[in-house]
Design a protein around this motif. Sequence first.
Motif, short mmCIF file in Angstrom:
data_model
loop_
_atom_site.label_atom_id
_atom_site.label_comp_id
_atom_site.label_asym_id
_atom_site.label_seq_id
_atom_site.Cartn_x
_atom_site.Cartn_y
_atom_site.Cartn_z
N VAL A 212 5.04 -5.38 -5.83
CA VAL A 212 5.07 -6.81 -5.53
C VAL A 212 6.33 -7.16 -4.73
O VAL A 212 6.27 -7.89 -3.72
N ILE A 213 7.47 -6.64 -5.14
CA ILE A 213 8.72 -6.92 -4.44
C ILE A 213 8.70 -6.34 -3.03
O ILE A 213 9.16 -6.98 -2.08
N ALA A 214 8.14 -5.14 -2.88
CA ALA A 214 8.05 -4.54 -1.54
C ALA A 214 7.17 -5.39 -0.62
O ALA A 214 7.51 -5.62 0.55
N GLY A 215 6.05 -5.87 -1.13
CA GLY A 215 5.18 -6.72 -0.34
C GLY A 215 5.84 -8.03 0.04
O GLY A 215 5.78 -8.47 1.19
N GLY B 47 0.82 -1.22 0.00
CA GLY B 47 0.00 0.00 0.00
C GLY B 47 0.84 1.26 0.00
O GLY B 47 0.55 2.22 -0.72
N VAL B 48 1.90 1.26 0.79
CA VAL B 48 2.81 2.41 0.81
C VAL B 48 3.47 2.58 -0.55
O VAL B 48 3.58 3.69 -1.08
N ALA B 49 3.90 1.49 -1.15
CA ALA B 49 4.53 1.56 -2.47
C ALA B 49 3.54 2.09 -3.51
O ALA B 49 3.92 2.89 -4.38
N LEU B 50 2.28 1.70 -3.40
CA LEU B 50 1.27 2.22 -4.32
C LEU B 50 1.04 3.71 -4.11
O LEU B 50 0.87 4.47 -5.07
N PRO C 253 6.15 1.44 -9.60
CA PRO C 253 5.70 0.49 -10.62
C PRO C 253 5.21 -0.81 -9.97
O PRO C 253 5.60 -1.14 -8.86
N PHE C 254 4.38 -1.53 -10.70
CA PHE C 254 3.75 -2.72 -10.14
C PHE C 254 4.77 -3.73 -9.65
O PHE C 254 4.60 -4.33 -8.59
#
Length: 104
Positions: free
Chosen positions: A88-91, A75-78, A83-84
Amino acid sequence: MSELWWWTLAGCAAAYGIKLLGYLVPEKILENERVTRAAGTLTIGLLASLTIVNTVASGTSVEFDARLAALVAAGVALLLRAPFLVVVIAGAGAAALARYLGWG
């Protein structure tokens, strides 16, 4: 054939039938601004509820584990408009770190 298969096939047939009924909706209704806005809002709401249920549900109980850390990190990355692939990598990284620290 077991009874479960009949229910599965009945559900498939119902879903297919409902999808076919969508082709019978007049184009005038589909182009209405309120219908378009409602369809978009419903889609967002359903996706959000599915995400939350998959994040905190474990069988019939509620569990707060590494999946929640992954959701927050994504969520923070979004919010930062990443980028998508970065989302995904952050999650995944947050979940791995949380599990390494013993949370979940």
